[in-house]
Design an enzyme around this catalytic site. Sequence first.
Site, PDB file in Angstrom:
ATOM      1  N   ARG A 165       0.914  -1.100  -0.012  1.00  0.00           N
ATOM      2  CA  ARG A 165      -0.089   0.127   0.020  1.00  0.00           C
ATOM      3  C   ARG A 165       0.914   1.241   0.115  1.00  0.00           C
ATOM      4  NH1 ARG A 165      -5.204  -1.975   2.518  1.00  0.00           N
ATOM      5  NH2 ARG A 165      -5.357  -3.824   1.848  1.00  0.00           N
ATOM      6  N   GLU A 220       0.758   4.169   1.155  1.00  0.00           N
ATOM      7  CA  GLU A 220       0.321   5.051   2.280  1.00  0.00           C
ATOM      8  C   GLU A 220       1.304   6.359   2.096  1.00  0.00           C
ATOM      9  OE1 GLU A 220      -2.104   4.227   3.821  1.00  0.00           O
ATOM     10  OE2 GLU A 220      -2.422   2.019   3.956  1.00  0.00           O
ATOM     11  N   ARG A 279       0.789   3.054  12.676  1.00  0.00           N
ATOM     12  CA  ARG A 279      -0.157   1.650  12.512  1.00  0.00           C
ATOM     13  C   ARG A 279      -0.069   1.386  10.946  1.00  0.00           C
ATOM     14  NH1 ARG A 279      -5.870   3.272  15.223  1.00  0.00           N
ATOM     15  NH2 ARG A 279      -5.173   5.490  15.790  1.00  0.00           N
ATOM     16  N   HIS A 280       0.673   2.170  10.262  1.00  0.00           N
ATOM     17  CA  HIS A 280       0.664   1.621   8.648  1.00  0.00           C
ATOM     18  C   HIS A 280       2.014   1.407   8.301  1.00  0.00           C
ATOM     19  CE1 HIS A 280      -3.122   4.317   9.031  1.00  0.00           C
ATOM     20  NE2 HIS A 280      -3.469   3.396   7.851  1.00  0.00           N
ATOM     21  N   GLU A 282      -8.114  -1.244  14.134  1.00  0.00           N
ATOM     22  CA  GLU A 282      -8.725  -2.289  13.357  1.00  0.00           C
ATOM     23  C   GLU A 282      -7.633  -3.285  12.765  1.00  0.00           C
ATOM     24  OE1 GLU A 282      -9.629  -0.682   9.429  1.00  0.00           O
ATOM     25  OE2 GLU A 282      -9.175  -2.496   8.512  1.00  0.00           O
ATOM     26  N   SER A 337     -10.674  -6.577   7.956  1.00  0.00           N
ATOM     27  CA  SER A 337     -11.896  -6.284   7.339  1.00  0.00           C
ATOM     28  C   SER A 337     -12.449  -7.624   6.663  1.00  0.00           C
ATOM     29  CB  SER A 337     -11.695  -5.132   6.100  1.00  0.00           C
ATOM     30  OG  SER A 337     -11.406  -3.925   6.631  1.00  0.00           O
ATOM     31  N   ARG A 397      -0.545  -5.833  12.799  1.00  0.00           N
ATOM     32  CA  ARG A 397      -1.793  -5.256  13.292  1.00  0.00           C
ATOM     33  C   ARG A 397      -1.864  -6.143  14.810  1.00  0.00           C
ATOM     34  NH1 ARG A 397      -5.238  -1.517  10.721  1.00  0.00           N
ATOM     35  NH2 ARG A 397      -3.589  -0.054   9.710  1.00  0.00           N
TER      36      ARG A 397
HETATM   37  P1  AMO Z   1      -8.204  -3.884   4.448  1.00  0.00           P
HETATM   38  O1  AMO Z   1      -8.046  -2.565   3.330  1.00  0.00           O
HETATM   39  O2  AMO Z   1      -8.969  -3.423   5.574  1.00  0.00           O
HETATM   40  O3  AMO Z   1      -9.255  -4.859   3.592  1.00  0.00           O
HETATM   41  O4  AMO Z   1      -7.059  -4.454   4.763  1.00  0.00           O
HETATM   42  C1  AMO Z   1      -7.127  -5.484   5.761  1.00  0.00           C
HETATM   43  C2  AMO Z   1      -6.271  -5.651   7.043  1.00  0.00           C
HETATM   44  O5  AMO Z   1      -4.928  -5.343   6.635  1.00  0.00           O
HETATM   45  C3  AMO Z   1      -4.141  -4.579   7.558  1.00  0.00           C
HETATM   46  N1  AMO Z   1      -3.571  -3.302   6.653  1.00  0.00           N
HETATM   47  C4  AMO Z   1      -2.316  -2.680   7.001  1.00  0.00           C
HETATM   48  N2  AMO Z   1      -1.481  -3.172   7.854  1.00  0.00           N
HETATM   49  C5  AMO Z   1      -0.631  -2.410   7.876  1.00  0.00           C
HETATM   50  N3  AMO Z   1      -0.197  -1.410   7.158  1.00  0.00           N
HETATM   51  C6  AMO Z   1      -1.252  -1.034   6.242  1.00  0.00           C
HETATM   52  N4  AMO Z   1      -0.933   0.045   5.473  1.00  0.00           N
HETATM   53  C7  AMO Z   1      -2.251  -1.633   6.037  1.00  0.00           C
HETATM   54  N5  AMO Z   1      -3.501  -1.691   5.408  1.00  0.00           N
HETATM   55  C8  AMO Z   1      -4.156  -2.737   5.854  1.00  0.00           C
HETATM   56  C9  AMO Z   1      -5.358  -4.136   8.552  1.00  0.00           C
HETATM   57  C10 AMO Z   1      -6.796  -4.358   7.854  1.00  0.00           C
HETATM   58  O6  AMO Z   1      -7.500  -4.630   8.936  1.00  0.00           O
HETATM   59  N6  AMO Z   1      -9.595  -7.033   0.872  1.00  0.00           N
HETATM   60  C11 AMO Z   1      -9.821  -6.648   2.225  1.00  0.00           C
HETATM   61  C12 AMO Z   1     -10.127  -7.819   3.073  1.00  0.00           C
HETATM   62  C13 AMO Z   1     -11.313  -8.752   2.977  1.00  0.00           C
HETATM   63  O7  AMO Z   1     -12.306  -7.793   2.792  1.00  0.00           O
HETATM   64  O8  AMO Z   1     -11.138  -9.845   2.582  1.00  0.00           O
HETATM   65  C14 AMO Z   1      -8.920  -5.865   2.552  1.00  0.00           C
HETATM   66  O9  AMO Z   1      -7.824  -5.749   2.048  1.00  0.00           O
HETATM   67  O10 AMO Z   1      -5.143  -5.291   9.654  1.00  0.00           O
END
Ligand code: AMO
Length: 428
Positions: free
Chosen positions: A213, A215, A221-222, A351, A354, A402
């Site tokens: 990602r 970001e 937390r990212h 979180e 998802s 996370r």
């Molecule tokens: P989502 O985008 O919420 O859902 O991501 C799922 C989980 O991945 C983790 N996460 C991260 N951890 C660290 N750094 C980040 N930048 C980051 N972005 C996300 C979180 C988050 O809850 N396709 C859907 C999932 C699904 O519906 O099956 C998805 O990617 O813990």
Amino acid sequence: MLRSHTLGEIPSLQGKEVRVCGWIHDIRVLGRIAFIILRDRYGFAQVTLIRGLVGKEKFRKYTKIPRESVVCIRGRVQKSEQAKLGFEILPEEIEVLNRADSPLPLGVADKVDAEIDTRIENRFLDMRKREILSIFEIRNIILQGIREYLLANNFIEVHTPKIVATATEGGTELFPVKYFEKNAYLNQSPQLYKQMLMAAGLDRVLEVAPAFRAEEHNTTRHLNEFISIDIEMSFANEEDAMQMLEGSIVNAIRKLKEEREEEMKTLEIEWDVPKLPFRRITYDEALEIVKNNGIEMEWGEDFSAEALNALGSELQEFYFITRWPMEIKPFYVLPDGKYSHAFDLMYGEKEITSGAQRNHIYESLVEVMRSKGLNPENFEYYLRAFRYGMPPHAGWGLGLERLTMIVTGVKNIRECVIFPRDRTRLVP
Ligand code: AMO
């Protein structure tokens, strides 16, 4: 064989001759006697050096070995009342396999807390510290606990491509890569592929893999690269997916308590195995909590950091938020009027996961895509799978770092990755 035993095995070997290898943690010289503390992943050993026994020459040589050098020691294990560990090794010979330079860029035995940047630049040294190693031993057990539970429930572990043609989680956070003549991206999530595997008849799939990602924001937390534990299951709704998730987490924490007591002590953390089922609150109920905390928020908005803190202050436990507004959830989620079949798993303000029951009806999926401003033509490879027999299905994606953060109690997600990738960091 370089070594006969690891340091974890030594305490039960009183009276035996052994050859052990590791790092020199510390050396203390007290006149004619010296104590060398040897360390490996499994433990410590006190090596007692008596000048009268090893001779003047060797005594001088051995006590000068710089800290963190790698050595092998041949000697006899002996019970000892004085030694902190209850035993010691009386050495016959110490062989230096790799001499450490000094001074060290980062102390291992000392308690000095270095900045996280210095630590990550010297991660190979940083990880020699017990409290750092413990984070990764725990991360590993969490992953194994989840995987074990899912495999026992008939999930098949798969691997899907990480170089892909389309976004899944919204278009702004993609890393572009040049793929010969074409433009491609690093995958944000295996979402579309795990769904296609439901059409393939795999019924239940699991993937543990990096997700990328872009970001822009550097937060605690990212990450720009994280490990996503993903499942997808057929003939299932969001409640089935949530049960699979809470079951996985409970198994992970049970396994942690059984197998990583030492590491939990090192990090000064305690966990009770959470009770099932986890609490479930709807988005509307969560919105009420936020508003009752004096924070302004409209229905249909996502929770801001401030709103999440308000939720976290009331809910210091694992809990689900269900029935989200469709407008803030991705196109693949199954709508229910203006609501949806999506859920998030939270712990406090964080979180972790998802998930959702997915939209498996081709016409409806295309319509939602259009309403979200996406061009179905770009997703043709995915949409095809919905036209020739797609079962209803549900799934989730869980960020391993996370969850590790929550379990270990560390404040910065970078602590949970050996070599983190953040907004500014590309090495080591
Ligand atoms: P989502 O985008 O919420 O859902 O991501 C799922 C989980 O991945 C983790 N996460 C991260 N951890 C660290 N750094 C980040 N930048 C980051 N972005 C996300 C979180 C988050 O809850 N396709 C859907 C999932 C699904 O519906 O099956 C998805 O990617 O813990």
